[in-house]
Design a protein around this motif. Sequence first.
Motif, PDB file in Angstrom:
ATOM      1  N   VAL A   1      36.043  47.005  37.979  1.00 10.55           N
ATOM      2  CA  VAL A   1      35.983  46.191  39.197  1.00 10.55           C
ATOM      3  C   VAL A   1      37.412  45.967  39.656  1.00 10.55           C
ATOM      4  N   GLY A   2      37.765  46.531  40.809  1.00 14.39           N
ATOM      5  CA  GLY A   2      39.139  46.441  41.276  1.00 14.39           C
ATOM      6  C   GLY A   2      39.564  45.024  41.609  1.00 14.39           C
ATOM      7  N   ARG A   3      38.628  44.241  42.148  1.00 13.60           N
ATOM      8  CA  ARG A   3      38.966  42.863  42.505  1.00 13.60           C
ATOM      9  C   ARG A   3      37.696  42.047  42.706  1.00 13.60           C
ATOM     10  N   VAL A   4      37.867  40.744  42.650  1.00 10.91           N
ATOM     11  CA  VAL A   4      36.834  39.796  43.043  1.00 10.91           C
ATOM     12  C   VAL A   4      37.283  39.193  44.366  1.00 10.91           C
ATOM     13  N   LYS A   5      36.515  39.423  45.406  1.00 10.16           N
ATOM     14  CA  LYS A   5      36.884  38.998  46.761  1.00 10.16           C
ATOM     15  C   LYS A   5      36.095  37.744  47.133  1.00 10.16           C
ATOM     16  N   ARG A   6      36.809  36.677  47.502  1.00  9.13           N
ATOM     17  CA  ARG A   6      36.160  35.412  47.847  1.00  9.13           C
ATOM     18  C   ARG A   6      36.275  35.129  49.349  1.00  9.13           C
TER      19      ARG A   6
END
Length: 283
Positions: A37-42
Amino acid sequence: MYFKMMKRLNLLAGYLVVLCVLLSSCATASFSKYKGVGRVKRYDFYSAQLPDSFDGFRVAFASDFHYESRFTACRLPGMCQALRSLDADVLLLGGDYRGRNGGDVTQLFQALKTVETPCGTYAVMGNHERGQADSLARKAMQATGVHLLEHEVDTLWRGKEYILLCGIRNPFDLKRNGVSPTLALREEDFVLMLVHTPDYVEDVNVSHTDLALAGHTHGGQVSLFRRWTPAHFSKYGNRFLTGLKYNSAGIPVIITNGLGTSRKDVRLFTPSEVVLVVLHKKK
């Protein structure tokens, strides 16, 4: 003179190849602690329509798994850890579950089953759910308790208050699905739409929708400055490439880069992601 010029050109070409490799390595590197998972986007979304009891409601969203493409079995634990870390109230899945060369969607949904939320898991189908891929995904959803919404609306409750969740069936078949279920809903209700492609919110009148969540574009997989990409996953070019956008009526839609890949198993400046949307009551 000719040979000197050719030597310089070959040297320059070598430098460009090295530069591209370095850029590719940096651009596809994961900046999250979750493998695969490259990033967690909020996103924090504010609405006056939101009932008071849903202030702070957390929506986890994942899409475009294409399992197994670049997103392989070794990345499933990282995905689940990332989704569990969101402490979500509901998990939404945006379609395209099986890779173009096959993949065990039962294994995918068994992994997703470990992500437990108070309101459960809801899903729509993507354009890759055709034939066997469609039947396998349906079977896996049924076995793991995933609620498939196909031009249907479900109600999420908190005490005596609720919000509405609308799922769109095959958004590419406008002859059959060109009338949005949201048209039958009330203006005063808060309505969250789950749809595979963001094009649908522009193609169709989706009145009464407060926020739409979509995937399909993969962020272009290869893009520059989130504005240009050689791949075309949308009839509207790069207008709905990734992030928070608006249709012509001003209705917001959040488009995720997704987790897997299609066509080519490469990403450049478009990290794979899972999304967290936190709903807030606008005072």
